[in-house]
Write an enzyme that holds these catalytic residues in place. Structure first.
Site, short mmCIF file in Angstrom:
data_model
loop_
_atom_site.label_atom_id
_atom_site.label_comp_id
_atom_site.label_asym_id
_atom_site.label_seq_id
_atom_site.Cartn_x
_atom_site.Cartn_y
_atom_site.Cartn_z
N HIS A 190 0.81 -1.21 0.00
CA HIS A 190 0.00 0.00 0.00
C HIS A 190 0.85 1.26 0.00
O HIS A 190 0.36 2.33 -0.39
CB HIS A 190 -0.92 0.03 1.21
CG HIS A 190 -1.86 -1.13 1.28
ND1 HIS A 190 -2.87 -1.34 0.36
CD2 HIS A 190 -1.95 -2.16 2.16
CE1 HIS A 190 -3.54 -2.44 0.67
NE2 HIS A 190 -3.00 -2.96 1.76
N HIS A 217 5.83 6.79 6.34
CA HIS A 217 5.44 6.24 5.05
C HIS A 217 4.91 7.37 4.18
O HIS A 217 4.66 8.48 4.66
CB HIS A 217 4.38 5.14 5.21
CG HIS A 217 3.14 5.62 5.87
ND1 HIS A 217 2.95 5.59 7.24
CD2 HIS A 217 2.01 6.20 5.36
CE1 HIS A 217 1.77 6.09 7.54
NE2 HIS A 217 1.18 6.47 6.43
N HIS A 225 3.95 10.72 6.28
CA HIS A 225 3.36 10.62 7.61
C HIS A 225 4.37 9.99 8.55
O HIS A 225 4.82 8.85 8.33
CB HIS A 225 2.09 9.76 7.59
CG HIS A 225 0.95 10.39 6.86
ND1 HIS A 225 -0.17 9.67 6.44
CD2 HIS A 225 0.75 11.68 6.46
CE1 HIS A 225 -1.00 10.50 5.82
NE2 HIS A 225 -0.47 11.71 5.82
N THR A 232 -6.02 4.51 6.86
CA THR A 232 -6.13 3.17 6.30
C THR A 232 -6.95 2.33 7.28
O THR A 232 -7.03 2.64 8.46
CB THR A 232 -4.75 2.52 6.10
OG1 THR A 232 -4.01 2.61 7.32
CG2 THR A 232 -3.97 3.21 4.99
#
Length: 316
Positions: free
Chosen positions: A81, A111, A130, A214
């Protein structure tokens, strides 16, 4: 030192989502947890004129304090992801405190999302990082049960020409080709200077209460969104757009504000380097290579839905 030394609670929870099933950015309406029913979801569109300047330091109590960010041992990976760099066991972990935070928060990982997840005055940046922190002393399970369990710093990136623009990601981009594909293993650990990706004005930011972006979208995050973007080169941005994360982009749609208050620090002056629609689109078009552009064309046309759709209207 290999990924076996990754902090145990980070390794066991992968990308902090705790989801029990697979998910994709193309099917947000099917995300599990509180993703579709929560009232304090992230990311949001930050309307600068509607933010509250905390002159009396009621919510933002003093400056943000960063400790230990200059020489951090990390391993990089592609979790399907995003590209993620996790802290490993070794020296004392970086700590952030002050500002809107009550107590210390320990760094876990950072990430990337491309395009940015947050928007400023309805506009997005090409890239957002982030930096995820957990309230010091808590286990991940405990943090997931507290509204202040995590603190996440968001930093935007703008594409710019010139060698000096390579500085922020200079240590990271050599690793990207080795984790380009989602099936590739974690890299060996190495030292990184996290100060390069925090902000050159770390006291200038917006802050609000929100969620993970997420699944399972737990509403446990104190967001600190830096309002001064860093610069990257077109070649650096192109590296990210060629990464296999299940699609051309990996950002969640903007979520309704739902009467939440977004505070801004006294040092904040976001209008100086706010993104523009032509700038964002030109960054995308100029940075996408021909093979990526072909699969991204539809996604670029769908940007209108995520940048200017109902979610933004609900935020104002």
């Amino acid at each position: 030192m290999f990924a076996i030394f990754v902090l145990l609670f980070v390794a066991s929870l992968a990308d902090l989502t705790l989801q029990a099933e697979e998910w994709s950015y193309g099917e947000e309406n099917r995300w599990p947890g509180v993703c579709t029913v929560g009232r304090h979801q992230s990311p949001i569109n930050i309307m600068s004129q509607d933010t509250v300047l905390d002159m009396n330091q009621v919510h933002i109590r003093g400056p943000l304090i960063f400790r230990g960010y200059r020489n951090v041992e990390l391993v990089a990976s592609n979790n399907g992801h995003t590209l993620q760099w996790d802290a490993v066991r070794g020296d004392e972990a970086p700590i952030i405190s002050g500002g809107p935070l009550r107590g210390n928060y320990t760094f876990l990982q950072f990430h990337f999302h491309w395009l940015s997840e947050h928007a400023i005055d309805g506009m997005k940046y090409p890239l957002e990082v982030h930096l995820v922190h957990i309230k010091t002393g808590l286990t991940m399970e405990e943090a997931m049960e507290r509204s202040d369990g995590l603190a996440v710093i968001g930093v935007f990136f703008m594409v710019n020409r010139g060698y000096e623009s390579a500085y922020a990601l200079e240590q990271l981009t050599p690793v990207v080709p080795y984790i380009k594909n989602s099936h590739q293993n974690q890299t060996e650990s190495r030292k990184y200077d996290l100060g390069r990706i925090v902000s050159y004005e770390p006291q200038s930011y917006y802050t609000y209460k929100g969620s993970l972006t997420t699944p399972l979208c737990q509403e446990i995050v104190t967001w600190i969104v830096m309002d001064k973007p860093l610069f990257i080169t077109a070649d650096q941005y192109r590296l990210f757009t060629n990464v296999d994360v299940g699609g051309a982009f990996n950002y969640r749609s903007l979520q309704p504000l739902n009467n939440r208050v977004v505070y801004r620090s006294i040092a904040s002056c976001a209008s100086l380097l706010a993104p523009t629609l032509p700038g964002t689109l030109l960054s995308l078009i100029s940075c996408l290579s021909s093979n990526v552009f072909s699969k991204s064309f539809g996604a670029v046309w769908n940007i209108k839905q995520k940048l200017f759709g109902n979610s933004i209207k609900n935020n104002v």
